[in-house]
Design a protein around this motif. Sequence first.
Motif, PDB file in Angstrom:
ATOM      1  N   ILE A 347       0.840  -1.199   0.000  1.00  0.00           N
ATOM      2  CA  ILE A 347       0.000   0.000   0.000  1.00  0.00           C
ATOM      3  C   ILE A 347       0.876   1.249   0.000  1.00  0.00           C
ATOM      4  N   GLY A 348       0.277   2.376  -0.424  1.00  0.00           N
ATOM      5  CA  GLY A 348       0.946   3.675  -0.371  1.00  0.00           C
ATOM      6  C   GLY A 348       0.267   4.570   0.645  1.00  0.00           C
ATOM      7  N   LEU A 349       0.978   5.613   1.107  1.00  0.00           N
ATOM      8  CA  LEU A 349       0.478   6.425   2.222  1.00  0.00           C
ATOM      9  C   LEU A 349       0.086   7.847   1.848  1.00  0.00           C
ATOM     10  N   THR A 350       0.633   8.404   0.774  1.00  0.00           N
ATOM     11  CA  THR A 350       0.281   9.772   0.426  1.00  0.00           C
ATOM     12  C   THR A 350       0.554  10.002  -1.048  1.00  0.00           C
ATOM     13  N   ASP A 351       0.287  11.215  -1.509  1.00  0.00           N
ATOM     14  CA  ASP A 351       0.561  11.586  -2.893  1.00  0.00           C
ATOM     15  C   ASP A 351       1.954  12.195  -2.994  1.00  0.00           C
ATOM     16  N   GLY A 352       2.553  12.094  -4.166  1.00  0.00           N
ATOM     17  CA  GLY A 352       3.902  12.622  -4.327  1.00  0.00           C
ATOM     18  C   GLY A 352       4.217  12.965  -5.769  1.00  0.00           C
ATOM     19  N   GLU A 353       5.317  13.654  -5.943  1.00  0.00           N
ATOM     20  CA  GLU A 353       5.781  14.064  -7.268  1.00  0.00           C
ATOM     21  C   GLU A 353       7.286  13.848  -7.389  1.00  0.00           C
ATOM     22  N   ASN A 354       7.750  13.760  -8.635  1.00  0.00           N
ATOM     23  CA  ASN A 354       9.184  13.667  -8.941  1.00  0.00           C
ATOM     24  C   ASN A 354       9.852  12.487  -8.235  1.00  0.00           C
ATOM     25  N   LEU A 355       9.163  11.357  -8.191  1.00  0.00           N
ATOM     26  CA  LEU A 355       9.691  10.196  -7.496  1.00  0.00           C
ATOM     27  C   LEU A 355      11.030   9.788  -8.079  1.00  0.00           C
ATOM     28  N   ASN A 356      11.993   9.473  -7.188  1.00  0.00           N
ATOM     29  CA  ASN A 356      13.344   9.045  -7.522  1.00  0.00           C
ATOM     30  C   ASN A 356      14.181  10.143  -8.163  1.00  0.00           C
ATOM     31  N   GLU A 357      13.785  11.388  -7.952  1.00  0.00           N
ATOM     32  CA  GLU A 357      14.602  12.536  -8.310  1.00  0.00           C
ATOM     33  C   GLU A 357      14.974  13.272  -7.024  1.00  0.00           C
ATOM     34  N   THR A 358      16.011  14.092  -7.077  1.00  0.00           N
ATOM     35  CA  THR A 358      16.432  14.811  -5.866  1.00  0.00           C
ATOM     36  C   THR A 358      15.373  15.809  -5.408  1.00  0.00           C
ATOM     37  N   THR A 359      14.460  16.175  -6.296  1.00  0.00           N
ATOM     38  CA  THR A 359      13.375  17.103  -5.953  1.00  0.00           C
ATOM     39  C   THR A 359      12.094  16.355  -5.567  1.00  0.00           C
ATOM     40  N   GLU A 360      12.223  15.100  -5.230  1.00  0.00           N
ATOM     41  CA  GLU A 360      11.075  14.293  -4.817  1.00  0.00           C
ATOM     42  C   GLU A 360      10.315  14.999  -3.696  1.00  0.00           C
ATOM     43  N   SER A 361       8.980  15.011  -3.782  1.00  0.00           N
ATOM     44  CA  SER A 361       8.193  15.669  -2.745  1.00  0.00           C
ATOM     45  C   SER A 361       6.938  14.864  -2.446  1.00  0.00           C
TER      46      SER A 361
END
Length: 390
Positions: A347-361
């Motif tokens: 399972i996942g816990l939240t939403d995110g962006e730029n996964l596996n980049e240094t700017t991942e959030s």
Amino acid sequence: MHPGLREILDLIPAMQEKMSVPTEILLSNLIMISEIPAPTFMEQQRTEFILWRFSENQLLNCSTDEMGNALAILPGTEGNRNILIAAHVDTPFPESVDHTINVLPGTVTGPGVGDNGLGVAALMTLPLFLEHLNIKLNSNLILMGSVKSLGKGNIAGMRFFMEHSNFPIHAGICIEGVKLGRLSYSSIGMLRGEIINHVPEQYDWSRFGAGGAIVNINEVINRILEIPLPRRPRTSIIFGSIKGGSSFNVIPRSAELRFEIRSEDEGMVDHLNREIQNIAAEVSSHTGTDVEFKEYARRKPGGLRFSHPLAESARAILEELGITPRISPSTSELSAFIDANIPAVTIGLTDGENLNETTESIALDPITKGMSQLIGLILAIDRGYCDESK
């Protein structure tokens, strides 16, 4: 859906209202764990921090195994079954990357915060959530920060635990930081490999078509793209990375291609594996250079049925939270559960962006829903609502 699951679903709104205090602690854990570099095979500093947190929570058997996994037990009132909750500790970022984490209104940004800083922080903070919500489990919770998971690690930490643990595992949950709504209870067939081209020192540059290692790897890619892929079983070949060369005016003597074969059918994975090995051998022969094929990881397809009570419960909990389940197969730790015939989900816990980049959030607000999902699923397993009828 098990009739008793309705009781857990009715608890979820009240659960979310009481999560502010442990969620603040989770955020602190997230920042501290994410600022500790943990490239695959170099996770020791991070596992030491996890064990420190486990000890603070007065868990039992806080220790590492021979592989380096961080382990602890939250004992249940009855202890007649064991539920394994796991989050992989490693990240794809080397120690040289700046691991400073930035907290902004509504988001946290930095290398690995979503994959898998949040998952590890949730693992460490889970006992506090249960205590704050006054939840007592019948089952033992085995909490595990698994190592050597990504890339060439080939989920070695989880495989080692499954093969050597003395604890019979009733069911498992793999925690990933991103994405909320993600639900995996099956594994797709997969092969992960690398093709490396080396140009010998005494290479004859007068050969027809001689162009260096990057050109040769490009030829390998073009040939792979010509392989016909079936629509059924669903199959794909993913080129993950390519690197080689050093400067504008230097002919590259080495280059490498990392790729992954995915298919619903294990036989198709084997077929494409042979095809790619033949391509590598043929390019080597034509160019007079060394083309080396290395296999790093493999997964077998399998998993739970759509109608399995654990899968049903996971979907029902997400829907109660107002989240549409995003069902997709996994190639992560879930595969080790499947190989051991243990029912489990990712399972996942939240939403995110730029996964596996240094700017991942990652987004902060959805985390309470993500933790409600996790705790609700643990309760459903604990109370037997996810057991398959014999």
